[in-house]
Write an enzyme that holds these catalytic residues in place. Structure first.
Site, PDB file in Angstrom:
ATOM      1  CB  CYS B  86     -15.130 -36.709  42.883  1.00 13.01           C
ATOM      2  SG  CYS B  86     -15.431 -38.326  42.162  1.00 13.01           S
ATOM      3  CG  HIS B 203     -10.589 -36.153  41.184  1.00 13.47           C
ATOM      4  ND1 HIS B 203     -10.813 -36.205  42.542  1.00 13.47           N
ATOM      5  CD2 HIS B 203     -11.368 -37.118  40.640  1.00 13.47           C
ATOM      6  CE1 HIS B 203     -11.688 -37.167  42.806  1.00 13.47           C
ATOM      7  NE2 HIS B 203     -12.040 -37.734  41.674  1.00 13.47           N
ATOM      8  CD  GLU B 205      -8.573 -33.764  43.933  1.00 17.19           C
ATOM      9  OE1 GLU B 205      -9.160 -32.925  43.209  1.00 17.19           O
ATOM     10  OE2 GLU B 205      -9.064 -34.885  44.210  1.00 17.19           O
TER      11      GLU B 205
END
Lengths: 82, 232
Positions: B86, B203, B205
């Site tokens: 990002c 994302h 994660e």
């Protein structure tokens, strides 16, 4: 004192959804003849203790290094005695 | 494996990355403040998401001049693995470590939702744990995610297999209808020519445990770990 005006605009060919939205808004307000509208940025800089020639070199480098992204933007500037 | 996560003023996904690498993958992780001038002893560097320097001027434009970025460039030049997620992707583009630029979403809206991305090249340090053409279910969370590159750059990216992910539907179908932000050719993630620096807008994660809706993000980190261990 020098007054520097840096203008950063999107390169032609790069989409500008903000500009398009503003143009549509103007048209809906009744303004006619709008062929295109693109949004850019203006940076007003004051410089002191440098000659216009030196300022020009510095501003050019400022634009290349930080103020504009050459992938998507063009820049131009005007330098005047304030 | 030892990861370093760079913390810029305004980063806000560093804890998520740290949690995943430490708790889900049991790897070593350190936070690296952006003022650090040297980084040593790391196997991979992560530039996390967030709004570094308030996104002033352009996303990533100021962060790229943080003292640590010179060290990140040297790390990358030496072949070290770098992941930009990002805002990290935006910073890597501004720094010239990745080609192209990220611009305002064409809808002019901030978008935060789960989407799908298709793996375009599974023979890389960042995707080797994925199957060819796999559709990964991961979230996006950005205002400037519209990837732009000129035609020549796009041709290079495509020819050299540097496009890692494209926005797609649940079955991996890539079409304009599944393009959330106006990215050129639905591009969601790319890598550099050398194959050791990658950037992606989604994302991973945030998609490593079913509690959060998906575990597909694990594939990205698994790939990096596998590559480091020489197992891919």
């Amino acid at each position: 004192m020098l007054s520097v005006k840096v203008m950063v605009t999107l390169k032609s060919g790069v989409l500008d959804p903000q500009g398009k939205t503003v143009r549509n808004a103007l048209e809906s307000l009744g303004f006619k003849g709008l062929a295109d509208l693109r949004i850019g940025k203006i940076m007003d800089i004051k410089m002191d203790g440098v000659s216009p020639a030196e300022a020009r070199l510095q501003v050019e480098e400022m634009c290349r290094k930080l103020l504009a992204n050459p992938v998507i933007e063009d820049y131009r500037y005007e330098i005047q005695e304030a | 494996m030892r990861f370093g996560i760079v913390l810029f003023p305004g980063s806000n996904c560093e804890m998520d990355c740290q949690y995943v690498l430490k708790e889900v993958f049991s790897e070593e992780v350190d936070m690296l403040w952006h003022k650090e001038q040297r980084i040593s002893g790391y196997d991979a560097i992560v530039l996390p998401g967030g709004f570094s320097y308030g996104d002033y001027l352009r996303t990533g434009a100021i962060a790229r001049f943080s003292p640590i970025m010179k060290a990140v460039e040297e790390f990358a030049d030496a072949g070290g693995l770098v992941l930009g997620i990002c805002n990290g992707f935006q910073i890597l583009c501004e720094a010239g470590l990745l080609p192209g630029a990220l611009m305002r979403n064409w809808s002019l809206h901030f978008i935060c939702k789960y989407i799908y991305i298709r793996v375009e090249n599974e023979r890389t340090a960042f995707t080797n744990a994925c199957s060819p053409g796999q559709a990964l279910h991961v979230p996006i969370n950005h205002n400037e995610g519209c990837y732009y590159a000129d035609q020549e750059t796009l041709r290079d990216l495509n020819e050299r297999g540097q496009v890692l992910f494209r926005y797609c539907g649940p079955g991996g179908e890539v079409s304009e209808g599944y393009n959330p932000n106006g990215s050129t050719e639905n591009i969601a993630g790319i890598m550099n020519r050398a194959g050791n620096v990658m950037g992606m807008m989604p994302h991973p994660e945030r998609a490593c445990e079913m509690l959060l809706g998906s575990e597909d993000g694990r594939r990205i980190f698994s790939s990096v770990i596998r590559r480091w261990k020489g197992k891919d």
